[in-house]
Design a protein around this motif. Structure first.
Motif: not given
Lengths: 372, 130
Positions: A328-330, B35-40, B84-88
């Protein structure tokens, strides 16, 4: 045209190892430091489940000694250093006269008249100026930063990994305690402290011994899942615990009470720098508080984003990330005290959009292996 | 590093794969590595008009926020909602499962001004060396 840069980049004794560990190196307050090795998410996970090894040699070490050392530290720091025994560590902070925070520090008592402050790299010069400016007769202040390397081995498997490498029985070393011992042929100081929420150790040692110990720890720990870890994971790990980062969540404009550091601020221990101002400013309860925020809508809150409630801007985000453990974003941020209760609905302005968020209980992550 | 020869590239590290009037867009392997680990991810909705060189969305790693620039002009006809749910997936498979949008382009706005694989590779090397 001159291309010279007056401030030269500093490097730790472990810099030569970064490249072969796959590090991406960035500038951090004038230091060339690894932001990541295998990747922030993997490193973060390794620390939560196994262990991670951090080079934090950039941090500063300041020794304060002499017959008047304790009395001086009692004036410098908000926490009560008289409660420390030899071999014990205390989290503390120094404040200016106006109650703003000079730095947050860990105080090590080596002897009744000899202490060591471990300080933020970015504040080392400022701390030294402040300490020296107020140093009384009978107290000696020495900057040991250049002759001290610092490794942080953090994670539930840290004890298992390090125990074989030092001539000290680590299960007997309590949280926030330290001991001198030998690692390889070198005298080191092992402290059961950290900045991750996991059990672990910080190891102070001579710079010339740092590479060898790093490699020994990696060799001993890799089969157990140990990974080298960088500043990126250090930041996500500390954020999940709501550990404040100087320069983001605390600084010269924040007092310790509003920053949630009331637990280390001993207003009744006697006079100390900033005490009067802190009481005046926040003694009746601070007007604003540093809180944990969880973003409910889509987006990641980042430092500098505005916090809104009931149609007006009420505060600012001081740190924010995607939490690798909670997925989650925190964020951390300051809000007016009436809005600081967990469950309070707020929104965070992310790229001109107001995204739904909520004040939540902290730490965000509660299953760490630290032994209190 | 990986620079598929059948793609076109931008200096902002997007790739474009043209099939008829449709252009699939993503970010390059080099970009996801940096960028590294993409999370969003923030991507445009179907029907949005995108303009070559203008921002079309946002990609965030744990540490950093970066704008996405459109390599072509046209109308968005498909969006990889699964990202969107799996940006990795952008990290794992930047040229495949990590595709971001499909843009329908009028013939005349085609691919002029985009880099070939060899040109992009040279550009990345130059940027790294700098």
């Amino acid at each position: 045209m001159s291309l010279s840069n007056s401030s030269r980049q500093q490097r730790t004794p472990l810099f030569p190892l970064y490249a072969r560990c796959g590090a991406r190196v960035v500038d951090f307050h004038g230091w060339d430091l690894p932001v990541q090795f295998a990747g922030v998410m993997r490193e973060h996970r390794a620390v939560r489940t196994d262990a991670g090894l951090f080079d934090v040699s950039h941090m500063g070490e300041i020794e304060i000694s002499g017959p008047g050392a304790l009395e001086f530290i009692q004036r410098l720091c908000v926490n009560d250093a008289s409660r420390l025994a030899d071999g014990q560590v205390q989290y503390s902070a120094m404040c200016f006269d106006d109650g703003g925070i000079v730095d947050d520090v860990t105080v090590y008592r080596f002897a009744a008249d000899r202490f060591l402050f471990c300080v933020n790299a970015s504040n080392r010069g400022k701390d030294l100026d402040w300490i020296r400016k107020h140093r009384p007769e009978g107290v000696e202040v020495r900057d040991l930063s250049d002759e001290t390397a610092l490794l942080a081995l953090q994670g539930p498997k840290a004890e298992f990994i390090l125990n074989r490498l030092v001539d000290l029985s680590l299960p007997g070393l309590k949280y926030y305690h330290f001991s001198r011992c030998r690692a390889g042929g070198n005298e080191v100081v092992v402290s059961r402290t950290g900045y991750t929420g996991e059990d672990g150790f910080e190891i102070f040692l001579p710079p010339e011994a740092a590479k060898e110990l790093w490699q020994k720890i990696m060799a001993a720990g890799e089969p157990a899942g140990l990974m080298p870890a960088g500043l990126g994971a250090r930041d996500t790990l500390r954020l999940e615990m709501k550990y404040a980062l100087y320069g983001n969540d605390i600084d010269e404009t924040t007092d310790p009470l509003e920053a949630g550091l009331g637990w280390i601020t001993k207003l009744d221990k006697g006079e100390f720098f900033g005490r009067g101002a802190i009481i005046e400013r926040s003694g009746e309860g601070p007007a604003r508080k540093l809180v944990g925020i969880e973003v409910k809508g889509r987006g990641i809150a980042r430092a500098g984003h505005a916090i809104w409630a009931d149609g007006s801007e009420v505060g600012i985000v001081t740190s924010g990330t995607f939490s690798p453990t909670l997925r989650k974003a925190i964020a951390l941020g300051y809000v007016p005290t009436p809005l600081s209760r967990p469950g309070t609905a707020v929104s965070v302005e992310i790229r001109a959009a107001k995204v739904e968020a909520e004040v939540v209980r902290t730490p965000f992550y509660r299953n760490g292996s630290i032994r209190k | 590093m990986d620079f598929p020869a059948d793609l076109k590239y931008t200096k902002e590290h997007e790739w474009a794969r043209q099939e008829g009037k449709e252009v699939t867009v993503g970010i390059t392997s080099h970009a996801q590595e940096e960028l590294g680990d993409i999370v969003f991810l923030e991507l445009p909705e179907v029907g949005t008009e995108v303009v070559r060189g203008k921002t079309l969305g946002v990609v965030e790693s744990v540490k950093a926020v970066s704008d996405l620039y459109s390599p072509v002009s046209g109308r968005v006809v498909r969006v990889n909602e699964g990202l969107l749910d799996a940006p990795e997936r952008v990290n794992e498979d930047p040229y495949g499962k990590g595709w971001m949008i499909v843009v329908e382009t009028p013939e005349e706005t085609g691919r002029e001004g985009l880099l070939s694989a060899a040109e992009y590779e040279a550009f990345v090397k130059e940027e790294k060396g700098a």
